[in-house]
Structures are given as structure tokens and as C-alpha cells.
Scaffold this active site. Structure first.
Site, PDB file in Angstrom:
ATOM      1  N   CYS A 177       6.976  -4.805  -0.626  1.00 20.48           N
ATOM      2  CA  CYS A 177       7.421  -3.411  -0.946  1.00 20.48           C
ATOM      3  C   CYS A 177       8.907  -3.477  -0.709  1.00 20.48           C
ATOM      4  O   CYS A 177       9.834  -2.751  -1.407  1.00 20.48           O
ATOM      5  CB  CYS A 177       6.782  -2.368  -0.257  1.00 20.48           C
ATOM      6  SG  CYS A 177       5.058  -2.272  -0.499  1.00 20.48           S
ATOM      7  N   CYS A 236       5.100  -2.982   4.468  1.00 18.28           N
ATOM      8  CA  CYS A 236       4.676  -3.899   3.675  1.00 18.28           C
ATOM      9  C   CYS A 236       6.133  -4.852   3.210  1.00 18.28           C
ATOM     10  O   CYS A 236       7.100  -4.099   2.630  1.00 18.28           O
ATOM     11  CB  CYS A 236       4.174  -3.015   2.229  1.00 18.28           C
ATOM     12  SG  CYS A 236       4.252  -4.185   0.762  1.00 18.28           S
TER      13      CYS A 236
END
Length: 145
Positions: free
Chosen positions: A75, A72
Site C-alpha cells: 500500500c 501494508c
């Protein structure tokens, strides 16, 4: 082959940290819970599984849990903020990989990453989905400290 540590390496690291904590408690005072009661770790705690999450949430008054995935991009953008919050606030900060903990992510209704879940006194009280700036997250945490 893999650039990221394996699950076995992470477990070994957790076990090593736990052994150090227990050894320091044995060598120190007879108050094993006292050092954990107010002091949050200065770096994120990597948790794996429901038992580790429950232990972390029950040990610390306020815990910010970062539900993330290695693949991600947002993230990864949020990671320096999460590390800074761990270092500079009185809240414990935990990181939980949703790929390794899919049932747990489902239990807390994590539908997108990053998702930050704030626990206070063992109960989830706030959920934030997506990247937020550090000052927003810091003020959210301070509401519960």
C-alpha cells in the site's frame, strides 16, 4: 505519541475542508453543485464510513477508491502512484483505511490490500488487487472518463 494523525485529527481536517467548501459556495454563485460537477480534487480524498464514500462517489463521475492499511508495505509502495493519479487525471481519488472501515471493506469484498475499486456514475465497475503501475491504472480510469 503516535506518528500518524488520529481519527479525531482526520475528522477535524475533513470538517475544516467542508466548512471552507460551504463558505466558498455561500460567498460565490448560487450554484453549489457546479464546481464539483466536473473538477476532481488534485489530491486523494480520505473517506471514513459509508456515508462519506457514497457522497464522494455520487459527487464525481469517476472515482478510484484505494482500500489500504497503514501496516501494508505494498500500500505504501502504491501511494505515490495514487497521489499522481489524483493530481493528473479527471477522476477523483479516494483513500479508505480498511482497519477503520472493516464492514465497508467487507461490503465491497476487499480481501487483500491494496485493492483499488473504480466507480463510474456511482457504481463499482472495476476492481484491481495488488500494486499496478501508473500507466495501467491511468488507462483503466480513462476508459470511464
Amino acid at each position: 505519541m503516535s506518528e500518524s494523525p488520529s481519527a479525531e485529527d482526520e475528522l477535524d481536517e475533513i470538517r475544516r475542508q467542508k466548512r471552507e467548501e460551504l463558505a466558498s459556495q455561500i460567498e460565490g454563485d448560487e450554484e453549489p453543485r457546479e464546481p464539483d460537477s466536473g473538477a476532481a480534487p488534485s489530491e486523494p480524498i480520505h473517506v471514513n464510513g459509508s456515508a462519506e464514500l457514497q457522497e464522494t462517489v455520487s459527487t464525481h463521475d469517476v472515482v478510484l477508491v484505494d482500500f489500504y492499511a497503514d501496516w501494508c508495505g505494498p500500500c505504501k509502495m502504491l501511494e505515490p502512484t495514487v497521489e499522481s493519479l489524483a493530481a493528473d487525471t479527471d477522476a477523483a481519488v479516494a483513500k479508505l483505511d480498511i482497519d477503520q472501515n472493516q464492514p465497508l471493506a467487507g461490503q465491497y469484498q476487499v480481501r487483500g490490500v491494496p485493492t483499488l475499486l473504480l466507480f463510474s456514475d456511482g457504481e463499482p465497475v472495476e476492481q484491481v488487487v495488488g500494486v499496478r503501475d501508473e500507466s495501467t491504472l491511468r488507462s483503466l480510469i480513462e476508459q470511464y472518463l
